[in-house]
Design a protein around this motif. Structure first.
Motif, mmCIF file in Angstrom:
data_model
loop_
_atom_site.group_PDB
_atom_site.id
_atom_site.type_symbol
_atom_site.label_atom_id
_atom_site.label_comp_id
_atom_site.label_asym_id
_atom_site.label_seq_id
_atom_site.Cartn_x
_atom_site.Cartn_y
_atom_site.Cartn_z
ATOM 1 N N TYR A 455 46.806 73.723 45.130
ATOM 2 C CA TYR A 455 45.678 74.223 44.334
ATOM 3 C C TYR A 455 45.824 75.717 44.053
ATOM 4 O O TYR A 455 45.492 76.199 42.964
ATOM 5 N N SER A 456 46.314 76.454 45.022
ATOM 6 C CA SER A 456 46.489 77.890 44.837
ATOM 7 C C SER A 456 47.459 78.176 43.693
ATOM 8 O O SER A 456 47.212 79.071 42.859
ATOM 9 N N LEU A 457 48.561 77.423 43.632
ATOM 10 C CA LEU A 457 49.545 77.612 42.559
ATOM 11 C C LEU A 457 48.962 77.271 41.193
ATOM 12 O O LEU A 457 49.181 77.993 40.205
ATOM 13 N N LEU A 458 48.217 76.157 41.135
ATOM 14 C CA LEU A 458 47.623 75.751 39.854
ATOM 15 C C LEU A 458 46.566 76.759 39.400
ATOM 16 O O LEU A 458 46.496 77.115 38.210
ATOM 17 N N ILE A 459 45.724 77.203 40.330
ATOM 18 C CA ILE A 459 44.694 78.195 39.986
ATOM 19 C C ILE A 459 45.345 79.484 39.495
ATOM 20 O O ILE A 459 44.913 80.084 38.500
ATOM 21 N N LYS A 460 46.405 79.887 40.181
ATOM 22 C CA LYS A 460 47.123 81.098 39.765
ATOM 23 C C LYS A 460 47.730 80.908 38.374
ATOM 24 O O LYS A 460 47.713 81.831 37.543
ATOM 25 N N GLY A 466 44.361 82.934 31.613
ATOM 26 C CA GLY A 466 42.977 83.282 31.312
ATOM 27 C C GLY A 466 42.069 82.090 31.088
ATOM 28 O O GLY A 466 41.007 82.227 30.459
ATOM 29 N N GLU A 467 42.421 80.938 31.592
ATOM 30 C CA GLU A 467 41.613 79.727 31.392
ATOM 31 C C GLU A 467 40.619 79.595 32.554
ATOM 32 O O GLU A 467 40.856 78.899 33.543
ATOM 33 N N VAL A 468 39.487 80.273 32.388
ATOM 34 C CA VAL A 468 38.502 80.369 33.457
ATOM 35 C C VAL A 468 37.954 79.015 33.870
ATOM 36 O O VAL A 468 37.789 78.724 35.068
ATOM 37 N N GLN A 469 37.649 78.166 32.906
ATOM 38 C CA GLN A 469 37.037 76.871 33.217
ATOM 39 C C GLN A 469 37.947 76.012 34.092
ATOM 40 O O GLN A 469 37.480 75.348 35.026
ATOM 41 N N GLU A 470 39.240 76.026 33.786
ATOM 42 C CA GLU A 470 40.193 75.249 34.593
ATOM 43 C C GLU A 470 40.310 75.841 36.001
ATOM 44 O O GLU A 470 40.431 75.110 36.986
ATOM 45 N N VAL A 471 40.264 77.172 36.068
ATOM 46 C CA VAL A 471 40.323 77.842 37.369
ATOM 47 C C VAL A 471 39.147 77.424 38.244
ATOM 48 O O VAL A 471 39.309 77.023 39.409
ATOM 49 N N LEU A 472 37.941 77.484 37.659
ATOM 50 C CA LEU A 472 36.746 77.137 38.428
ATOM 51 C C LEU A 472 36.687 75.651 38.743
ATOM 52 O O LEU A 472 36.231 75.250 39.820
ATOM 53 N N LYS A 473 37.193 74.857 37.841
ATOM 54 C CA LYS A 473 37.220 73.403 38.073
ATOM 55 C C LYS A 473 38.069 73.074 39.310
ATOM 56 O O LYS A 473 37.672 72.271 40.168
ATOM 57 N N LEU A 474 39.228 73.700 39.381
ATOM 58 C CA LEU A 474 40.106 73.459 40.530
ATOM 59 C C LEU A 474 39.508 74.036 41.816
ATOM 60 O O LEU A 474 39.642 73.458 42.895
ATOM 61 N N TYR A 475 38.836 75.180 41.688
ATOM 62 C CA TYR A 475 38.187 75.781 42.856
ATOM 63 C C TYR A 475 37.144 74.830 43.433
ATOM 64 O O TYR A 475 37.108 74.584 44.657
ATOM 65 N N TYR A 476 36.304 74.280 42.565
ATOM 66 C CA TYR A 476 35.250 73.380 43.050
ATOM 67 C C TYR A 476 35.818 72.038 43.518
ATOM 68 O O TYR A 476 35.227 71.382 44.384
ATOM 69 N N GLU A 477 36.975 71.672 43.010
ATOM 70 C CA GLU A 477 37.644 70.465 43.511
ATOM 71 C C GLU A 477 38.088 70.679 44.953
ATOM 72 O O GLU A 477 37.977 69.777 45.787
ATOM 73 N N MET A 478 38.560 71.883 45.238
ATOM 74 C CA MET A 478 38.921 72.216 46.617
ATOM 75 C C MET A 478 37.683 72.156 47.522
ATOM 76 O O MET A 478 37.733 71.598 48.624
ATOM 77 N N GLU A 479 36.594 72.729 47.055
ATOM 78 C CA GLU A 479 35.355 72.724 47.830
ATOM 79 C C GLU A 479 34.884 71.294 48.089
ATOM 80 O O GLU A 479 34.455 70.962 49.200
ATOM 81 N N TYR A 480 34.992 70.460 47.076
ATOM 82 C CA TYR A 480 34.553 69.065 47.188
ATOM 83 C C TYR A 480 35.374 68.321 48.242
ATOM 84 O O TYR A 480 34.859 67.454 48.952
ATOM 85 N N LYS A 481 36.666 68.679 48.342
ATOM 86 C CA LYS A 481 37.560 68.019 49.309
ATOM 87 C C LYS A 481 37.531 68.708 50.674
ATOM 88 O O LYS A 481 38.364 68.426 51.528
ATOM 89 N N SER A 482 36.550 69.582 50.869
ATOM 90 C CA SER A 482 36.367 70.289 52.149
ATOM 91 C C SER A 482 37.566 71.151 52.525
ATOM 92 O O SER A 482 37.854 71.358 53.706
ATOM 93 N N MET A 483 38.279 71.623 51.516
ATOM 94 C CA MET A 483 39.346 72.587 51.769
ATOM 95 C C MET A 483 38.727 73.978 51.821
ATOM 96 O O MET A 483 37.691 74.226 51.216
#
Length: 553
Positions: A455-460, A466-483
């Protein structure tokens, strides 16, 4: 023999020479007096006098190590063993005599010689409880070995009982220290004693130490029996490694022979694989080569004892050479083995594939994979992983990397987190984060479990575009998976938000980061400061600068 109180008082002032290890029982000018008192004490106990009566008779006598040891040696005959034990306890309880390691050792030998094992165990437990650290354990071991010279009989039962006593008390490190100390003195520990140590370790939370003890056994030519192998199989199950290691045997011997995998083959191949992996982590080349020599020597010994099948033993020798030694040397040895009738297998091919990829010889690795198919051998997950990692590490091999990835999925395998992360990293460097994310989606449907690095590589990668929505989407996916997103994830998120002018959102994630006890790094502070300067938020700029200074960044 009768002693008056004056004689006993006089005798109590006699300075008795203390026994030392490696010396015979001393004789000095007062030895006749010592002998007389020792004989009198022995006579009283042999007559089964009560402790009170004995105490009245010898109440003014001051016991010391020499006299106590003399009495115990006078009572070393098996017929006097219970008398010796009675004296041992009497001197401790009525005279408050603090028995040393040596008097314990003599008493224990006397009891074992007489077959009073239960009583001997009780004394050993008392002795072990007082001597737990490595230096004390060595002193106890040496004392028990040296005491053999004073009490005729074998040392081995006593030493085995000592090992088993420490193991029973769950002092496994002390038990193992005894084994090492005994062997250092040129004696052997029984297999039953080693099994007792292994059993306790396997049931504890220190399962990894089981393999250190087992390796020590094999190196010392203490070979396993059925009990040992059952303990080690249980250890593999507890570690969750049994299936992995059985799979390795399948790749060497073929799945059709799975039912013929003996417990000995499973356990001993597991030992070698473990040693190779530990050796591979050693950075110094010279030490790795020494581990390789040790592994090969051990494997030859296992082959001589028929503890592993020939095909398994020779395959593991090649594997050890590839992982720990010289690849070209391993190839030469392999060619000689093939000329001698060795049948190549998927496991050996995969070892060489990994070796070639590690050295950047990707073309040879790819050729080896094709050679496997020509021989009717099937690549497996690790084979593909090696090539994916090798291609991702090289320049200009992205297409080959993706091709191997597709072939891997077509063969029904899922990549390891490491190999997939390497491919994702390469795609992101090539600014093709969309394909990396699409591949992750495909793998998730197949049961793949990505880690924080993925996830860190994809977010980076998305943040760089500059694709903020994709960045936040992946961030919240991590949160959802309790990472728990780490520093690199928050750095990418905050920097991306700042570049896109979403300073308030960036502040929110900075606050979240701090609440999770993650300290922002220089890159985050510099990005935030630059963004606030552009907005003219001088007060916030000053506050962030002060935070940086307080953190000494």
């Amino acid at each position: 023999m009768v002693f008056n109180s004056n004689s006993l008082k006089l005798l109590s002032r006699v300075s008795f020479h203390k026994l030392h290890s490696h010396t015979a029982f001393p004789r000095n000018s007062n030895h006749n007096a010592v002998d007389d008192v020792a004989a009198a004490i022995c006579d009283s106990f042999r007559r089964r006098r009560s402790w009170d009566a004995v105490s009245r008779k010898f109440g003014s006598l001051e016991l010391n190590d020499s006299l106590v040891e003399q009495v115990l040696l006078e009572l070393k005959d098996p017929n006097d063993a219970k008398t010796a034990l009675s004296f041992f306890h009497w001197s401790a309880k009525t005279h408050r005599f603090n028995h040393g390691v040596r008097s314990y050792s003599i008493a224990i030998h006397v009891l074992v010689r007489a077959g009073l094992i239960t009583d001997a165990r009780a004394l050993l437990e008392s002795l072990a409880a007082k001597n737990r650290d490595p230096g004390a354990v060595r002193a106890v071991t040496d004392s028990l070995i040296d005491a053999v010279g004073f009490v005729s009989g074998s040392h081995r039962p006593v030493l085995d009982l000592l090992v088993q006593t420490y193991a029973k008390m769950r002092l496994t490190e002390a038990a193992f220290d005894v084994c090492c100390n005994v062997e250092a003195r040129g004696f052997r520990v029984s297999l039953a004693s080693f099994n007792s140590v292994l059993h306790v370790l396997q049931r504890s939370d220190r399962v990894s130490l089981v393999w250190d003890v087992y390796e020590h056994m094999i190196r010392g030519r203490n070979y396993p029996n059925a009990v040992t192998l059952k303990i080690m199989i249980d250890a593999l199950c507890k570690e969750g490694l049994l299936q992995r290691n059985v799979d390795a045997l399948d790749r060497i011997m073929g799945e059709r022979k799975r039912s013929s995998h003996s417990p000995s083959a499973i356990v001993n191949s597991s030992l070698i694989l473990r040693m190779v992996e530990k050796g591979h982590l050693v950075e110094e080349e010279g030490k790795r080569e020494r581990v390789a020599v040790m592994v090969v020597t051990l494997l030859k010994r296992l082959l001589q004892q028929n503890l592993v099948p020939d095909s398994v033993g020779y395959s593991l020798i090649v594997h050890a050479k590839v992982r720990l030694g010289s690849l070209d040397s391993a190839l030469e040895m392999y060619e000689e083995m093939v000329m001698s009738g060795f049948e190549p297998n998927s496991f050996v091919y995969t070892s060489f594939t990994g070796g070639f990829c590690k050295e950047g010889r990707i073309d040879e690795a790819m050729e080896l994979m094709r050679g496997m198919e020509g021989r009717g051998l099937k690549p497996y997950g690790e084979t593909f992983d090696h090539v994916i990692i090798g291609c991702a590490a090289g320049s200009g091999r992205l297409e080959e990397c993706l091709g191997v990835f597709e072939a891997m999925l077509g063969a029904g395998f899922i990549p390891s987190c490491l190999s997939f992360d390497k491919m994702v990293e390469k795609l992101c460097e090539n600014r093709d984060v969309e394909q990396a994310n699409a591949n992750l989606t495909r793998l998730l449907d197949k049961g793949f479990l990505p880690g924080e690095t993925t996830y860190s590589l994809l977010i980076k990668g998305y943040a760089a575009k500059g694709e903020v929505q994709e960045v936040l989407k992946l961030y919240y996916e991590m949160e959802y998976k309790s990472m728990c997103p780490g520093l690199s994830v928050f750095t990418s998120v905050i920097q991306c938000l700042c570049r896109c002018g979403k300073l308030e959102d960036a502040e929110k994630y900075l606050k979240t980061m701090k609440s999770r006890l993650l300290t922002p790094d220089v890159a985050i502070y510099e990005t935030m400061i630059a963004s606030h300067e552009q907005k003219g938020n001088n007060a916030r700029v000053l506050q962030l600068c002060n935070e940086m200074a307080s953190l000494e960044l």
